[in-house]
Write an enzyme that holds these catalytic residues in place. Structure first.
Site, PDB file in Angstrom:
ATOM      1  N   LYS A  24       1.436  -2.355   9.257  1.00 14.36           N
ATOM      2  CA  LYS A  24       2.996  -1.673   9.430  1.00 14.36           C
ATOM      3  C   LYS A  24       3.754  -2.486  10.250  1.00 14.36           C
ATOM      4  O   LYS A  24       3.314  -2.459  11.542  1.00 14.36           O
ATOM      5  CB  LYS A  24       2.788  -0.120   9.506  1.00 14.36           C
TER       6      LYS A  24
ATOM      7  N   GLY B 143       6.900   3.627   4.517  1.00 18.79           N
ATOM      8  CA  GLY B 143       7.062   4.450   5.456  1.00 18.79           C
ATOM      9  C   GLY B 143       8.705   4.342   5.780  1.00 18.79           C
ATOM     10  O   GLY B 143       9.589   3.571   5.352  1.00 18.79           O
TER      11      GLY B 143
ATOM     12  N   VAL C  48       4.327  -0.904   3.886  1.00 18.29           N
ATOM     13  CA  VAL C  48       2.957  -1.010   4.498  1.00 18.29           C
ATOM     14  C   VAL C  48       2.258  -1.839   3.476  1.00 18.29           C
ATOM     15  O   VAL C  48       2.135  -1.660   2.218  1.00 18.29           O
ATOM     16  CB  VAL C  48       2.368   0.327   4.656  1.00 18.29           C
TER      17      VAL C  48
ATOM     18  N   LEU D 156       0.887  -1.219  -0.131  1.00 17.04           N
ATOM     19  CA  LEU D 156      -0.031  -0.082  -0.086  1.00 17.04           C
ATOM     20  C   LEU D 156       0.940   1.387  -0.068  1.00 17.04           C
ATOM     21  O   LEU D 156       0.349   2.211  -0.393  1.00 17.04           O
ATOM     22  CB  LEU D 156      -0.925  -0.066   1.118  1.00 17.04           C
ATOM     23  N   GLY D 157       2.004   1.197   0.697  1.00 20.08           N
ATOM     24  CA  GLY D 157       2.956   2.216   0.571  1.00 20.08           C
ATOM     25  C   GLY D 157       4.310   1.853   1.335  1.00 20.08           C
ATOM     26  O   GLY D 157       4.548   0.799   1.754  1.00 20.08           O
TER      27      GLY D 157
ATOM     28  N   ASP E 187       2.230  17.219  12.783  1.00 18.05           N
ATOM     29  CA  ASP E 187       2.699  16.787  11.223  1.00 18.05           C
ATOM     30  C   ASP E 187       1.476  16.836  10.388  1.00 18.05           C
ATOM     31  O   ASP E 187       1.451  16.034   9.410  1.00 18.05           O
ATOM     32  CB  ASP E 187       3.417  15.405  11.283  1.00 18.05           C
TER      33      ASP E 187
END
Length: 279
Positions: free
Chosen positions: A55, A35, A40, A32-33, A148
């Site tokens: 994660k 980090g 992830v 999905l991504g 953030d």
């Protein structure tokens, strides 16, 4: 915010309790991504059949400072319960790793959708801002400061054009006592407020500055030197919308709008008729 200690505790699992594989089927190839701590990937709940984002953080591969920050993130994140915040469903900790299962938002980043479309109609931008404010208002009402906020940390629940926006990444979040000032300089430099950069202490108004940021020049931020000279960039934007952004990008945090003032702004009333319920 969920202060139900029993509920929060039930979603944290240590090495002697339930294991990740008991509760979830993991799909390591469905990325999905990525980090700072790794990929992830997608996982499916064995009980509810829902898809989640997994994660995994390997303890020996991160510095003690990062591990401490992660622990703080988990403690805050497990308490949160709001439709515009991606829920942290379960946490599994062993001697070697910490695994976080969060609500899966498959619609992608607000940043990516904005980049793909090139521009948002003012009503669409106001709607997105409203959803962002609902998340931030909920946090601030419960003395949590995200620290953030940025376009990349708001994800769409699905690819549907009317999908909900959800806030993620509580790595810099802090439970804040309003009688004190925060001192730690954190968050992305492109979005950081001048009161954070000055190093003299700041409040939850740092989150409101971030909502108004549209550039990434750190030197200009310290002077609150916003470039309004590009007439073509703002030509199709209403005076109310320009004023809304200007009221967020105010150097003095005491004069900067808070969440309530944002919702009361003329832009909110004219474009959306927002009804304010931060909870």
């Amino acid at each position: 915010m969920s202060y139900n200690a029993a509920c929060t505790h039930a979603r944290y699992h240590n090495a002697r309790g339930r294991q990740l594989d008991q509760d979830y089927e993991v799909f390591p190839k469905k990325v999905l991504g990525e980090g700072c701590s790794g990929l992830v990937v997608m996982a499916k709940g064995r009980t509810d059949g829902r898809m989640y984002a997994l994660k995994r953080i390997h303890k020996l591969k991160v510095q003690p400072k990062v591990l401490k920050q992660l622990t703080a993130e988990v403690e805050i994140y497990l308490m949160l319960d709001h439709p515009h915040i991606a829920a942290l469903r379960d946490v599994y900790e062993t001697d070697s790793e910490i695994a976080l299962l969060t609500e899966c938002c498959e619609g992608g980043e607000l940043y990516s959708r904005l980049s793909s479309s090139g521009t948002y109609a003012e009503a669409d931008a106001a709607n997105a801002t409203h959803q962002m404010l609902l998340a931030v208002g909920y946090l601030h009402a419960h003395h949590v400061v995200h620290r953030d906020l940025k376009l990349e940390n708001f994800l769409y629940e699905s690819s549907d054009p009317n999908s909900l926006l959800k806030l993620i990444d509580f790595g810099f979040a802090k439970i804040w006592d309003p009688s004190t000032l925060m001192m730690a300089s954190c968050g992305s430099i492109a979005y950081v407020s001048p009161d954070v950069l000055k190093g003299e202490g700041y409040t939850n108004k740092c989150d409101l500055w971030k909502l108004g940021v549209s550039w990434d020049a750190g030197a200009n931020i310290l002077c609150a030197n916003v470039d309004w000279s590009h007439k073509s960039r703002w030509r199709k934007v209403s005076e109310d919308a320009v004023d809304f952004v200007k009221c967020l990008l105010v150097r003095d945090p005491l004069q900067r709008m808070d969440v309530g003032a944002c919702v009361a702004h003329a832009l909110a009333r004219l474009l959306c008729g927002w009804a304010w319920d931060p909870l």
